[in-house]
Design a protein around this motif. Structure first.
Motif, PDB file in Angstrom:
ATOM      1  N   UNK A   1       0.832  -1.204   0.000  1.00  0.00           N
ATOM      2  CA  UNK A   1       0.000   0.000   0.000  1.00  0.00           C
ATOM      3  C   UNK A   1       0.867   1.255   0.000  1.00  0.00           C
ATOM      4  N   UNK A   2       1.935   1.248   0.815  1.00  0.00           N
ATOM      5  CA  UNK A   2       2.861   2.386   0.810  1.00  0.00           C
ATOM      6  C   UNK A   2       3.529   2.547  -0.558  1.00  0.00           C
ATOM      7  N   UNK A   3       3.885   1.430  -1.177  1.00  0.00           N
ATOM      8  CA  UNK A   3       4.493   1.449  -2.508  1.00  0.00           C
ATOM      9  C   UNK A   3       3.530   2.044  -3.524  1.00  0.00           C
ATOM     10  N   UNK A   4       2.287   1.640  -3.462  1.00  0.00           N
ATOM     11  CA  UNK A   4       1.292   2.132  -4.423  1.00  0.00           C
ATOM     12  C   UNK A   4       1.024   3.624  -4.236  1.00  0.00           C
ATOM     13  N   UNK A   5       1.009   4.103  -2.986  1.00  0.00           N
ATOM     14  CA  UNK A   5       0.738   5.514  -2.739  1.00  0.00           C
ATOM     15  C   UNK A   5       1.792   6.415  -3.362  1.00  0.00           C
ATOM     16  N   UNK A   6       3.007   5.903  -3.544  1.00  0.00           N
ATOM     17  CA  UNK A   6       4.067   6.678  -4.184  1.00  0.00           C
ATOM     18  C   UNK A   6       3.985   6.623  -5.711  1.00  0.00           C
ATOM     19  N   UNK A   7       3.063   5.823  -6.245  1.00  0.00           N
ATOM     20  CA  UNK A   7       2.981   5.613  -7.693  1.00  0.00           C
ATOM     21  C   UNK A   7       1.548   5.743  -8.206  1.00  0.00           C
ATOM     22  N   UNK A   8       0.752   6.567  -7.560  1.00  0.00           N
ATOM     23  CA  UNK A   8      -0.647   6.691  -7.961  1.00  0.00           C
ATOM     24  C   UNK A   8      -0.809   7.207  -9.381  1.00  0.00           C
ATOM     25  N   UNK A   9       0.208   7.905  -9.903  1.00  0.00           N
ATOM     26  CA  UNK A   9       0.108   8.434 -11.256  1.00  0.00           C
ATOM     27  C   UNK A   9       0.333   7.365 -12.320  1.00  0.00           C
ATOM     28  N   UNK A  10       0.749   6.166 -11.898  1.00  0.00           N
ATOM     29  CA  UNK A  10       1.004   5.089 -12.848  1.00  0.00           C
ATOM     30  C   UNK A  10      -0.219   4.190 -12.994  1.00  0.00           C
ATOM     31  N   UNK A  11      -0.362   3.509 -14.145  1.00  0.00           N
ATOM     32  CA  UNK A  11      -1.518   2.607 -14.351  1.00  0.00           C
ATOM     33  C   UNK A  11      -1.308   1.276 -13.639  1.00  0.00           C
ATOM     34  N   UNK A  12      -1.429   1.280 -12.319  1.00  0.00           N
ATOM     35  CA  UNK A  12      -1.185   0.081 -11.526  1.00  0.00           C
ATOM     36  C   UNK A  12      -2.318  -0.928 -11.707  1.00  0.00           C
ATOM     37  N   UNK A  13      -1.967  -2.158 -11.931  1.00  0.00           N
ATOM     38  CA  UNK A  13      -2.951  -3.228 -12.055  1.00  0.00           C
ATOM     39  C   UNK A  13      -2.913  -4.102 -10.807  1.00  0.00           C
ATOM     40  N   UNK A  14      -3.913  -4.945 -10.671  1.00  0.00           N
ATOM     41  CA  UNK A  14      -3.939  -5.892  -9.556  1.00  0.00           C
ATOM     42  C   UNK A  14      -2.731  -6.814  -9.611  1.00  0.00           C
ATOM     43  N   UNK A  15      -2.343  -7.197 -10.827  1.00  0.00           N
ATOM     44  CA  UNK A  15      -1.164  -8.052 -10.986  1.00  0.00           C
ATOM     45  C   UNK A  15       0.103  -7.323 -10.536  1.00  0.00           C
ATOM     46  N   UNK A  16       0.205  -6.018 -10.812  1.00  0.00           N
ATOM     47  CA  UNK A  16       1.358  -5.240 -10.361  1.00  0.00           C
ATOM     48  C   UNK A  16       1.452  -5.237  -8.839  1.00  0.00           C
ATOM     49  N   UNK A  17       0.315  -5.017  -8.186  1.00  0.00           N
ATOM     50  CA  UNK A  17       0.294  -4.993  -6.722  1.00  0.00           C
ATOM     51  C   UNK A  17       0.671  -6.352  -6.151  1.00  0.00           C
ATOM     52  N   UNK A  18       0.126  -7.409  -6.749  1.00  0.00           N
ATOM     53  CA  UNK A  18       0.417  -8.749  -6.255  1.00  0.00           C
ATOM     54  C   UNK A  18       1.897  -9.085  -6.419  1.00  0.00           C
ATOM     55  N   UNK A  19       2.469  -8.713  -7.558  1.00  0.00           N
ATOM     56  CA  UNK A  19       3.882  -8.989  -7.782  1.00  0.00           C
ATOM     57  C   UNK A  19       4.748  -8.234  -6.776  1.00  0.00           C
ATOM     58  N   UNK A  20       4.432  -6.977  -6.524  1.00  0.00           N
ATOM     59  CA  UNK A  20       5.194  -6.188  -5.568  1.00  0.00           C
ATOM     60  C   UNK A  20       5.074  -6.767  -4.162  1.00  0.00           C
ATOM     61  N   UNK A  21       3.888  -7.286  -3.818  1.00  0.00           N
ATOM     62  CA  UNK A  21       3.663  -7.849  -2.488  1.00  0.00           C
ATOM     63  C   UNK A  21       4.220  -9.257  -2.346  1.00  0.00           C
ATOM     64  N   UNK A  22       4.606  -9.878  -3.466  1.00  0.00           N
ATOM     65  CA  UNK A  22       5.080 -11.256  -3.412  1.00  0.00           C
ATOM     66  C   UNK A  22       3.976 -12.234  -3.075  1.00  0.00           C
ATOM     67  N   UNK A  23       2.758 -11.933  -3.539  1.00  0.00           N
ATOM     68  CA  UNK A  23       1.591 -12.780  -3.282  1.00  0.00           C
ATOM     69  C   UNK A  23       0.895 -13.084  -4.593  1.00  0.00           C
ATOM     70  N   UNK A  24       0.075 -14.092  -4.570  1.00  0.00           N
ATOM     71  CA  UNK A  24      -0.801 -14.316  -5.711  1.00  0.00           C
ATOM     72  C   UNK A  24      -1.901 -13.265  -5.689  1.00  0.00           C
ATOM     73  N   UNK A  25      -2.543 -13.059  -6.835  1.00  0.00           N
ATOM     74  CA  UNK A  25      -3.640 -12.101  -6.906  1.00  0.00           C
ATOM     75  C   UNK A  25      -4.739 -12.480  -5.912  1.00  0.00           C
ATOM     76  N   UNK A  26      -5.023 -13.759  -5.841  1.00  0.00           N
ATOM     77  CA  UNK A  26      -6.087 -14.218  -4.936  1.00  0.00           C
ATOM     78  C   UNK A  26      -5.724 -13.938  -3.475  1.00  0.00           C
ATOM     79  N   UNK A  27      -4.472 -14.228  -3.097  1.00  0.00           N
ATOM     80  CA  UNK A  27      -4.049 -13.996  -1.717  1.00  0.00           C
ATOM     81  C   UNK A  27      -4.050 -12.513  -1.394  1.00  0.00           C
ATOM     82  N   UNK A  28      -3.553 -11.692  -2.331  1.00  0.00           N
ATOM     83  CA  UNK A  28      -3.536 -10.247  -2.100  1.00  0.00           C
ATOM     84  C   UNK A  28      -4.953  -9.718  -1.892  1.00  0.00           C
ATOM     85  N   UNK A  29      -5.875 -10.152  -2.718  1.00  0.00           N
ATOM     86  CA  UNK A  29      -7.255  -9.685  -2.601  1.00  0.00           C
ATOM     87  C   UNK A  29      -7.843 -10.077  -1.250  1.00  0.00           C
ATOM     88  N   UNK A  30      -7.564 -11.308  -0.832  1.00  0.00           N
ATOM     89  CA  UNK A  30      -8.082 -11.758   0.466  1.00  0.00           C
ATOM     90  C   UNK A  30      -7.473 -10.961   1.605  1.00  0.00           C
TER      91      UNK A  30
END
Length: 323
Positions: A216-245
């Motif tokens: 979340x801190x990483x994303x707040x520094x990059x709000x101007x970028x077209x962040x996808x759910x896959x981008x967030x999951x990759x940065x978090x080191x989680x699967x998309x499903x785990x990140x969403x949960x």
């Protein structure tokens, strides 16, 4: 200089002290550009006499229910005792048309008993939802949200949700910059979406597990970028499903909804504090285009970026409304 907006808090017998103090603390922390108070907060009882609290002490007030007639906003915190419904009905009958009325936690029972919530959306403490529905079947109760803003009637869930509601009112009245400063003074989170779940299961994290906070801190520094759910999951080191949960467990909403909320908050801040064109603000907040920003802001607040800027920018003149 106009007079401060008057908030009158009605303390009923058995009032819960924490919630009783929320309006005075939050509204009292809201200050204008010259540090002038934006709200005046008074506390009253129905007859002006002391009332017992739900703790081991009573509260003494300086006003009776006649203070309600001069209120711009009335706040009713929760209580555990009984009250004179006829006396309260008489007091509410004297309230000026257009006065905003808000309840915290089970204070919504008072509004419902007075018939003010019939046919309207409202919330209350999730633990009292079944009893509320039995007593007031005509109210459109949603026990799964932190607060409901229905214009002149606002209701909130239990305890800390009253803080969220009061900050929401400050934000509605004076914009996010004033609300954020008030939140900082009170050392509370500046924003929790009203639609966020009241009761969120948060499992105890494993050792060294920071959950979704780093991403979340990483994303707040990059709000101007077209962040996808896959981008967030990759940065978090989680699967998309785990990140969403994990997002739902820790934040109470999906990653996509959280990201949109942060972008709206960023756009509001820029509209209030800068003279950047709307299309530039849209790009900086991650919406890409002014059209997209307009759609999201209108869906959330019911206003356009230009109308929002005119209301909340300290120099909201025509020079600042260019798109």
């Amino acid at each position: 200089m106009s007079a401060p907006h008057r908030v009158v808090v009605l303390a009923l017998d058995g009032v819960i002290p924490f919630e009783l103090g929320i309006p005075g603390r939050i509204f009292g922390a809201a200050r204008g550009p010259a540090e002038e108070p934006l709200y005046e907060v008074l506390t009253c009882t129905l007859d002006g006499r002391p009332v017992r609290t739900a703790a081991d002490f009573a509260v003494v007030v300086d006003h009776d229910a006649s203070a309600l007639t001069g209120a711009d906003t009335i706040a009713i915190p929760p209580f555990t005792g009984a009250y004179d419904q006829a006396a309260l009905g008489t007091a509410l009958d004297g309230v000026r048309p257009g006065t905003r009325i808000m309840s915290i936690c089970t204070g919504s029972f008072v509004l419902a008993a007075a018939g003010l919530l019939d046919g309207r959306p409202a919330t209350s403490h999730w633990g009292e939802a079944d009893r509320f529905r039995r007593m007031f079947p005509d109210v459109r109760l949603d026990p799964d949200v932190l607060f409901v803003d229905d214009g002149d009637l606002l209701t909130s869930a239990g305890a800390a949700a009253g803080v969220d509601l009061c900050l929401h009112v400050v934000r509605r009245d004076h914009g996010s910059e004033v609300a954020n400063r008030a939140a900082r003074r009170c050392v509370v989170p500046p924003w929790r979406d009203g639609g966020q779940a009241q009761y969120i299961e948060r499992p105890v994290p494993e050792p060294y597990d920071a959950g979704t906070a780093p991403v979340r801190a990483w994303a707040l520094e990059r709000l101007d970028l077209p962040l996808s759910l896959a981008d967030l999951a990759e940065q978090a080191g989680m699967s998309v499903r785990t990140l969403s949960r994990r997002f739902r467990e820790e934040v109470g909403m999906s990653p996509g909804r959280w990201l949109t909320r942060q972008r709206i908050d960023r756009a509001r801040h820029l509209l209030e504090t800068s003279d950047l064109p709307v299309d530039r603000i849209a790009r900086l907040a991650g919406f890409g285009t002014a059209v997209s920003l307009r759609q999201h802001l209108h869906a959330t607040l019911g206003v356009s970026p230009i109308a929002y800027r005119r209301t909340f920018h300290p120099e909201g003149d025509e020079r600042l409304t260019r798109a």
